[in-house]
Every structure is written in C-alpha cells, then in structure tokens.
Design a protein around this motif. Sequence first.
Motif, PDB file in Angstrom:
ATOM      1  N   LEU A  57      36.885  51.971  56.595  1.00 57.03           N
ATOM      2  CA  LEU A  57      36.392  50.834  55.623  1.00 57.03           C
ATOM      3  C   LEU A  57      35.723  51.270  54.567  1.00 57.03           C
ATOM      4  O   LEU A  57      35.448  50.920  53.463  1.00 57.03           O
ATOM      5  CB  LEU A  57      35.110  50.371  56.601  1.00 57.03           C
ATOM      6  N   ASN A  58      35.178  52.604  54.493  1.00 54.61           N
ATOM      7  CA  ASN A  58      34.721  52.990  53.342  1.00 54.61           C
ATOM      8  C   ASN A  58      35.596  53.371  52.220  1.00 54.61           C
ATOM      9  O   ASN A  58      35.248  53.022  51.019  1.00 54.61           O
ATOM     10  CB  ASN A  58      34.049  54.344  53.551  1.00 54.61           C
ATOM     11  N   GLU A  59      36.815  53.797  52.493  1.00 53.75           N
ATOM     12  CA  GLU A  59      37.948  53.919  51.605  1.00 53.75           C
ATOM     13  C   GLU A  59      38.270  52.602  50.932  1.00 53.75           C
ATOM     14  O   GLU A  59      38.568  52.658  49.925  1.00 53.75           O
ATOM     15  CB  GLU A  59      38.900  54.862  52.364  1.00 53.75           C
ATOM     16  N   VAL A  60      38.194  51.842  51.869  1.00 52.08           N
ATOM     17  CA  VAL A  60      38.779  50.249  51.484  1.00 52.08           C
ATOM     18  C   VAL A  60      37.640  49.807  50.596  1.00 52.08           C
ATOM     19  O   VAL A  60      38.082  48.965  49.519  1.00 52.08           O
ATOM     20  CB  VAL A  60      39.072  49.438  52.892  1.00 52.08           C
ATOM     21  N   LEU A  61      36.552  50.004  50.751  1.00 46.25           N
ATOM     22  CA  LEU A  61      35.486  49.090  50.131  1.00 46.25           C
ATOM     23  C   LEU A  61      34.520  50.068  48.981  1.00 46.25           C
ATOM     24  O   LEU A  61      34.042  49.478  48.195  1.00 46.25           O
ATOM     25  CB  LEU A  61      34.494  48.532  51.004  1.00 46.25           C
ATOM     26  N   LYS A  62      34.487  51.291  49.039  1.00 48.31           N
ATOM     27  CA  LYS A  62      33.691  51.980  48.226  1.00 48.31           C
ATOM     28  C   LYS A  62      33.889  51.949  46.840  1.00 48.31           C
ATOM     29  O   LYS A  62      33.138  51.883  45.927  1.00 48.31           O
ATOM     30  CB  LYS A  62      33.750  53.589  48.739  1.00 48.31           C
ATOM     31  N   PRO A  63      35.246  51.806  46.425  1.00 49.38           N
ATOM     32  CA  PRO A  63      35.505  51.464  44.802  1.00 49.38           C
ATOM     33  C   PRO A  63      35.061  50.175  44.385  1.00 49.38           C
ATOM     34  O   PRO A  63      34.643  50.232  43.149  1.00 49.38           O
ATOM     35  CB  PRO A  63      36.857  51.352  44.974  1.00 49.38           C
ATOM     36  N   TYR A  64      34.500  49.243  45.146  1.00 47.38           N
ATOM     37  CA  TYR A  64      34.166  48.025  44.569  1.00 47.38           C
ATOM     38  C   TYR A  64      32.576  47.725  44.994  1.00 47.38           C
ATOM     39  O   TYR A  64      32.084  46.925  44.331  1.00 47.38           O
ATOM     40  CB  TYR A  64      35.114  46.796  45.140  1.00 47.38           C
ATOM     41  N   TYR A  65      32.148  48.274  46.193  1.00 48.01           N
ATOM     42  CA  TYR A  65      30.676  47.956  46.465  1.00 48.01           C
ATOM     43  C   TYR A  65      29.939  49.009  46.657  1.00 48.01           C
ATOM     44  O   TYR A  65      30.596  50.411  47.224  1.00 48.01           O
ATOM     45  CB  TYR A  65      30.806  46.986  47.742  1.00 48.01           C
ATOM     46  N   ARG A  66      28.683  49.308  47.005  1.00 44.10           N
ATOM     47  CA  ARG A  66      27.903  50.305  47.342  1.00 44.10           C
ATOM     48  C   ARG A  66      27.582  50.241  49.019  1.00 44.10           C
ATOM     49  O   ARG A  66      27.391  48.958  49.238  1.00 44.10           O
ATOM     50  CB  ARG A  66      26.341  50.352  46.721  1.00 44.10           C
ATOM     51  N   THR A  67      28.191  51.222  49.673  1.00 44.97           N
ATOM     52  CA  THR A  67      28.137  50.976  51.039  1.00 44.97           C
ATOM     53  C   THR A  67      27.259  51.807  51.650  1.00 44.97           C
ATOM     54  O   THR A  67      26.770  52.891  50.957  1.00 44.97           O
ATOM     55  CB  THR A  67      29.483  51.583  51.564  1.00 44.97           C
ATOM     56  N   SER A  68      26.502  51.282  52.778  1.00 50.51           N
ATOM     57  CA  SER A  68      25.615  52.227  53.605  1.00 50.51           C
ATOM     58  C   SER A  68      26.197  52.018  55.015  1.00 50.51           C
ATOM     59  O   SER A  68      27.167  51.172  55.432  1.00 50.51           O
ATOM     60  CB  SER A  68      24.237  51.680  53.290  1.00 50.51           C
ATOM     61  N   VAL A  69      25.809  52.886  55.868  1.00 47.83           N
ATOM     62  CA  VAL A  69      26.459  53.146  57.210  1.00 47.83           C
ATOM     63  C   VAL A  69      25.252  53.149  58.263  1.00 47.83           C
ATOM     64  O   VAL A  69      24.205  53.890  58.121  1.00 47.83           O
ATOM     65  CB  VAL A  69      27.177  54.292  57.349  1.00 47.83           C
ATOM     66  N   ALA A  70      25.702  52.451  59.333  1.00 48.60           N
ATOM     67  CA  ALA A  70      24.734  52.565  60.729  1.00 48.60           C
ATOM     68  C   ALA A  70      25.741  52.841  61.669  1.00 48.60           C
ATOM     69  O   ALA A  70      26.843  52.069  61.954  1.00 48.60           O
ATOM     70  CB  ALA A  70      23.798  51.213  60.771  1.00 48.60           C
ATOM     71  N   THR A  71      25.370  53.609  62.705  1.00 46.76           N
ATOM     72  CA  THR A  71      26.295  53.999  63.642  1.00 46.76           C
ATOM     73  C   THR A  71      25.809  53.305  65.003  1.00 46.76           C
ATOM     74  O   THR A  71      26.364  53.709  66.199  1.00 46.76           O
ATOM     75  CB  THR A  71      26.348  55.439  63.851  1.00 46.76           C
ATOM     76  N   ASN A  72      24.705  52.787  65.050  1.00 45.50           N
ATOM     77  CA  ASN A  72      24.207  52.018  66.392  1.00 45.50           C
ATOM     78  C   ASN A  72      23.498  50.510  65.689  1.00 45.50           C
ATOM     79  O   ASN A  72      23.012  50.542  64.587  1.00 45.50           O
ATOM     80  CB  ASN A  72      23.282  52.712  66.857  1.00 45.50           C
ATOM     81  N   GLY A  73      23.217  49.643  66.747  1.00 47.15           N
ATOM     82  CA  GLY A  73      22.661  48.485  66.433  1.00 47.15           C
ATOM     83  C   GLY A  73      21.097  48.763  65.783  1.00 47.15           C
ATOM     84  O   GLY A  73      20.858  47.938  64.997  1.00 47.15           O
ATOM     85  N   ARG A  74      20.083  49.446  66.494  1.00 48.01           N
ATOM     86  CA  ARG A  74      18.864  49.648  66.166  1.00 48.01           C
ATOM     87  C   ARG A  74      18.876  50.076  64.483  1.00 48.01           C
ATOM     88  O   ARG A  74      18.021  49.597  63.915  1.00 48.01           O
ATOM     89  CB  ARG A  74      18.172  50.427  67.002  1.00 48.01           C
ATOM     90  N   ASP A  75      19.842  50.826  64.240  1.00 48.43           N
ATOM     91  CA  ASP A  75      19.576  51.308  62.703  1.00 48.43           C
ATOM     92  C   ASP A  75      20.151  50.390  61.995  1.00 48.43           C
ATOM     93  O   ASP A  75      19.842  50.302  60.787  1.00 48.43           O
ATOM     94  CB  ASP A  75      20.624  52.672  62.508  1.00 48.43           C
ATOM     95  N   ALA A  76      21.199  49.702  62.434  1.00 51.11           N
ATOM     96  CA  ALA A  76      21.710  48.362  61.488  1.00 51.11           C
ATOM     97  C   ALA A  76      20.463  47.473  61.315  1.00 51.11           C
ATOM     98  O   ALA A  76      20.454  46.927  60.114  1.00 51.11           O
ATOM     99  CB  ALA A  76      22.757  47.860  62.323  1.00 51.11           C
ATOM    100  N   LEU A  77      19.609  47.136  62.265  1.00 48.88           N
ATOM    101  CA  LEU A  77      18.485  46.154  62.081  1.00 48.88           C
ATOM    102  C   LEU A  77      17.704  46.887  61.023  1.00 48.88           C
ATOM    103  O   LEU A  77      16.924  45.850  60.272  1.00 48.88           O
ATOM    104  CB  LEU A  77      18.069  45.646  63.455  1.00 48.88           C
ATOM    105  N   GLU A  78      17.379  47.872  61.164  1.00 47.61           N
ATOM    106  CA  GLU A  78      16.296  48.631  60.352  1.00 47.61           C
ATOM    107  C   GLU A  78      16.866  48.592  58.978  1.00 47.61           C
ATOM    108  O   GLU A  78      16.003  48.191  58.226  1.00 47.61           O
ATOM    109  CB  GLU A  78      16.209  49.961  60.757  1.00 47.61           C
ATOM    110  N   ILE A  79      18.028  48.892  58.743  1.00 41.82           N
ATOM    111  CA  ILE A  79      18.588  48.803  57.293  1.00 41.82           C
ATOM    112  C   ILE A  79      18.540  47.500  56.820  1.00 41.82           C
ATOM    113  O   ILE A  79      18.183  47.304  55.629  1.00 41.82           O
ATOM    114  CB  ILE A  79      20.035  49.642  57.390  1.00 41.82           C
TER     115      ILE A  79
END
Length: 367
Positions: free
Chosen positions: A20-42
Amino acid sequence: MEEKRRILIVDDMPSNIRVLNEVLKPYYRTSVATNGRDALEIAAGALPPDLILLDVIMPEMDGYEVCRRLKEEETTRNIPVLFVTAMSDVEDETKGLEFGAVDYITKPINTAIVQARVHNHMQLKLHQDHMEELVRARTRELALTQDVTIHSLSSLAETRDNETGGHIMRTQRYVRALAQALTDHPKFKDFLDGPTIELLFKSAPLHDIGKVGVPDAILLKPGKLTTEEYEIMKRHTVLGREAIVRAESRLAGDSSLSFLNFAREIVYSHHEKWDGRGYPQGLAGEAIPVSGRLMAVADVYDALISRRVYKPPLPHAEAVNIIRAGRGNQFDPDVLEAFLGLEDEFKRIALEFSDEGGSGDLSARPG
C-alpha cells in the motif's frame, strides 16, 4: 506547492503495508499503524489523517471495532474509512459499511483500483471539508449580522432614553449569569442549555426597544409620571413586541434567527410580575416566559443601582434588599434565589461596566 494529503494505513502484516505504501506514497503522505490502538491514537492526534485504509482481521482489536470507535468520536467521525481486507463475502462488506466505512477494497490489491478509489474518496473529503468551511463562514457572518443588528437597534433606543450603553451590557450579563446558575435546577435544566443561554444573551439588549415609540415628554420626564403618562410608558412593551413580530414576518422560515423569538418574549414579558400584577398581559407564575423572569430581575437590579434623571443610584446592598422583598410577588422565587447566590457576581459586572458618574425603577416608572 500544495501539501500532500495524509493517509493512515492500518494493517498488522508488513507485506500489506509495504504494498500500500508503494501504491500511495508518490501521491500522499502516509503513516502506519500495526494495531487498532495505535490507529485510534494517530487518528485523534495533532495531525489527523484525511483518510484511513483499515484492515479487518487484526489481533486484540479488529477493524470493525476500530471503525466503530472512530465514528463514535466527534474529532474522528468524519475521517473516511476504507476497509482493505481478504474477507470478500457480501455479509462482510455489508457489516463494514454498517460500521461507517465508505468503501470496501478486497485483497489481493489491485493497484489501479486502490489508487482510483482513494483518489475519489479523497476528492469527496476535500469537497466535504470545503462545504463545511463555507457553512462555518456563513454561520460566523450570520452571527456577526445578528450582533450588529441588535447593537444598532438597542443603540437607537439609547438615543431616546436616559439609559446608557452600560445598562445594556450589564443587563445582558446579568441574564447570562442567572441562566447559567439555573442550568442544574429541576425546573430549568431542560430549557437552559448552552445554545439557549447564548440566544438569551444576544436578545437581552433589545428589552426596551419599544421605548423609541414613547414621547420624549414622558420618557425623559424627571419627576413622577401621572397615571395617564404611566399607561403610555407601559406601551413600550407592546410597541417593542410589534416591531419584532414585523421583523420575524419578513424572515419567516429562517430558524437561525430564533434569537428574535427570545427578544420578542423578553420585550413583552420583562415587566410581568410573579403574582400577576405586572403588565402588559398580567401573566402570573410560570405563565411568564423564563426569559422574561430572568430579565425582570436583571432590569430591576440595574435600574436600582443606576443614576436616572428622576432618581440617584442606590447602593448595591440596598438594591439587593429591595429585590429580596419581591420574592413571590414580583419575582420568580427560584430566579430570586439564584440572584441572591450571585450577589458578588452582579456587583462585579456592575463595576466592570459602570457608567461614569454612577452606575429602569421598581414602581415609579418601568426600566
């Protein structure tokens, strides 16, 4: 150069994140979360994403629960969520949409489909953000228009009366203080919420707008009014109400101008008395609108402590004693009790917005 929009990728599999990073990084600023709690915090952080790509199958907290929590919070509920998952059954997709997701992308990932759907939903989000900003700007403009209109009308009344701009600023703050003090009272808590108190605050300056229709010989008379003159003076409540009713009729259907509803109530009822001996309708008890009951205490207190051509100002303590004596006959006992608990606040407001040389009357003439 325009800053790239932000996308949060949530997945517990490094290989999926890398694709997904390879597909989207040329057009958008991406950040990553590997679990639900981190996702909610970000998502709730200082730099929230504009869009979230969310896996469904994750340990501890699955994507459905993450989406549910995002949609429960005011700060994150408007972030578009696109599920990206190998779960391709119709039931799974339906469940995801029911939790508030805007789209459902199945694995294995098709680069063109991911780019197209992300682009489309990002454009929709940009349009939504733009429309919300237009609404906010319109709301600010409307609020400013209301304030200017109220100020202009109340200033017009000032030019005809011996009261001052300080009286208007003081009374509207007294009304707000009383309303806030009664927000937890069983009789008032269902009515006096935040928006209502703000509308009361906006409307209070118009309480004596009808005085523009009272002749100068009566309005500015330094001595006590005759019975006939007093009857004419009392007409200011009716004249004020009629003016606001005409304004409302020109703005029919615009609920954003509901401050006029409160202005009409205040103008017409702030000289009613709890025992029914007031005017213009002779209403009694809870038949008197709450707005009028609040304004009655505020207006009388300020009339007592203020200098007028027909009387000197009274000391704060004396004014309080006079108002206390009106419990159950002139004033709503509950509103009066709130006033007595706010003595120091009323005095502070009176001092902060005092008139030079001494900061309308109980019976000799209406305030």
